[in-house]
Design a protein around this motif. Structure first.
Motif, PDB file in Angstrom:
ATOM      1  N   UNK A  14     -16.423  11.538  31.265  1.00 41.44           N
ATOM      2  CA  UNK A  14     -16.566  12.376  30.067  1.00 41.44           C
ATOM      3  C   UNK A  14     -16.380  13.868  30.348  1.00 41.44           C
ATOM      4  N   UNK A  15     -16.874  14.403  31.470  1.00 45.43           N
ATOM      5  CA  UNK A  15     -16.709  15.850  31.692  1.00 45.43           C
ATOM      6  C   UNK A  15     -15.259  16.310  31.851  1.00 45.43           C
ATOM      7  N   UNK A  16     -14.345  15.409  32.223  1.00 43.15           N
ATOM      8  CA  UNK A  16     -12.965  15.847  32.454  1.00 43.15           C
ATOM      9  C   UNK A  16     -12.022  15.470  31.321  1.00 43.15           C
ATOM     10  N   UNK A  17     -12.522  14.852  30.270  1.00 43.23           N
ATOM     11  CA  UNK A  17     -11.662  14.459  29.153  1.00 43.23           C
ATOM     12  C   UNK A  17     -10.909  15.657  28.564  1.00 43.23           C
ATOM     13  N   UNK A  18     -11.553  16.818  28.347  1.00 41.60           N
ATOM     14  CA  UNK A  18     -10.778  17.962  27.821  1.00 41.60           C
ATOM     15  C   UNK A  18      -9.633  18.387  28.746  1.00 41.60           C
ATOM     16  N   UNK A  19      -9.852  18.321  30.047  1.00 37.66           N
ATOM     17  CA  UNK A  19      -8.788  18.694  30.989  1.00 37.66           C
ATOM     18  C   UNK A  19      -7.653  17.674  30.966  1.00 37.66           C
ATOM     19  N   UNK A  20      -7.990  16.401  30.836  1.00 38.04           N
ATOM     20  CA  UNK A  20      -6.964  15.361  30.766  1.00 38.04           C
ATOM     21  C   UNK A  20      -6.134  15.524  29.486  1.00 38.04           C
ATOM     22  N   UNK A  71     -15.229  16.011  43.843  1.00 37.59           N
ATOM     23  CA  UNK A  71     -16.162  17.103  43.540  1.00 37.59           C
ATOM     24  C   UNK A  71     -17.558  16.577  43.230  1.00 37.59           C
ATOM     25  N   UNK A  72     -17.628  15.560  42.417  1.00 32.56           N
ATOM     26  CA  UNK A  72     -18.932  15.070  41.957  1.00 32.56           C
ATOM     27  C   UNK A  72     -19.681  14.249  43.000  1.00 32.56           C
ATOM     28  N   UNK A  73     -18.960  13.395  43.717  1.00 30.79           N
ATOM     29  CA  UNK A  73     -19.653  12.419  44.551  1.00 30.79           C
ATOM     30  C   UNK A  73     -19.574  12.690  46.052  1.00 30.79           C
ATOM     31  N   UNK A  74     -18.662  13.548  46.467  1.00 34.75           N
ATOM     32  CA  UNK A  74     -18.586  13.866  47.892  1.00 34.75           C
ATOM     33  C   UNK A  74     -19.074  15.276  48.192  1.00 34.75           C
ATOM     34  N   UNK A  82     -11.980  20.266  40.370  1.00 37.84           N
ATOM     35  CA  UNK A  82     -11.308  19.853  39.135  1.00 37.84           C
ATOM     36  C   UNK A  82     -10.690  21.060  38.431  1.00 37.84           C
ATOM     37  N   UNK A  83     -11.412  22.154  38.388  1.00 34.88           N
ATOM     38  CA  UNK A  83     -10.879  23.353  37.736  1.00 34.88           C
ATOM     39  C   UNK A  83      -9.690  23.917  38.505  1.00 34.88           C
ATOM     40  N   UNK A  84      -9.740  23.850  39.817  1.00 33.24           N
ATOM     41  CA  UNK A  84      -8.601  24.308  40.621  1.00 33.24           C
ATOM     42  C   UNK A  84      -7.375  23.430  40.376  1.00 33.24           C
ATOM     43  N   UNK A  85      -7.575  22.127  40.404  1.00 32.45           N
ATOM     44  CA  UNK A  85      -6.467  21.195  40.168  1.00 32.45           C
ATOM     45  C   UNK A  85      -5.904  21.408  38.766  1.00 32.45           C
ATOM     46  N   UNK A  86      -6.772  21.461  37.765  1.00 31.87           N
ATOM     47  CA  UNK A  86      -6.320  21.660  36.385  1.00 31.87           C
ATOM     48  C   UNK A  86      -5.618  23.003  36.218  1.00 31.87           C
ATOM     49  N   UNK A  87      -6.114  24.023  36.906  1.00 35.34           N
ATOM     50  CA  UNK A  87      -5.480  25.340  36.838  1.00 35.34           C
ATOM     51  C   UNK A  87      -4.081  25.331  37.421  1.00 35.34           C
ATOM     52  N   UNK A  88      -3.916  24.691  38.555  1.00 36.34           N
ATOM     53  CA  UNK A  88      -2.590  24.606  39.186  1.00 36.34           C
ATOM     54  C   UNK A  88      -1.624  23.832  38.295  1.00 36.34           C
TER      55      UNK A  88
END
Length: 127
Positions: A14-20, A71-74, A82-88
């Motif tokens: 759910x937290x990454x749905x807007x980025x997807x 990010x979340x589990x490791x 996630x923000x870095x990946x989405x930004x790139x």
């Protein structure tokens, strides 16, 4: 089944749905602007370009999901992967969209926007 499998998966992602969704929208805008730019240049539209779009959808969204899991589990949210990946991904797609718009309109649209937003007191704006 829904209660034990899908609900927990929905909660995890759910937290990454807007980025997807943003990634999908940018890819679709890139596809549409690319088709228009190719037609304007007189190029033939081929299925290879559409295959690349499907590949981008899969790879970009997989990278976002993988970044979220790492990010979340490791890393326990210590780095905003996630923000870095989405930004790139966003910068890559926006660059492609601006290149397509440059082809469509026959000018460097980004420079024109910067020029229009410039201050009247800026010496560069007066030329």
């Amino acid at each position: 089944m829904f209660k034990y499998v899908l609900l927990p998966l929905m909660a995890v992602f759910a937290p990454i749905v807007p980025m997807l969704i943003t990634t999908i929208v940018l890819i679709m805008i890139d596809l549409i602007s690319g088709v228009i730019a190719a037609k304007k240049r007189g190029e033939k539209i081929e299925s290879a370009a559409l295959r690349r779009t499907i590949t981008k959808l899969f790879v970009y969204n997989s990278a976002t999901v993988t970044g979220h899991l790492v990010e979340s589990y490791m890393l326990q949210n210590s780095l905003p992967i996630v923000k870095l990946v989405a930004g790139i991904i966003s910068v890559t797609e926006m660059t492609s969209i601006f290149e397509n718009l440059n082809s469509i309109y026959g000018m460097n649209l980004f420079k024109k926007i910067i020029y229009l937003l410039g201050s009247p007191n800026d010496p560069k704006s007066k030329s």
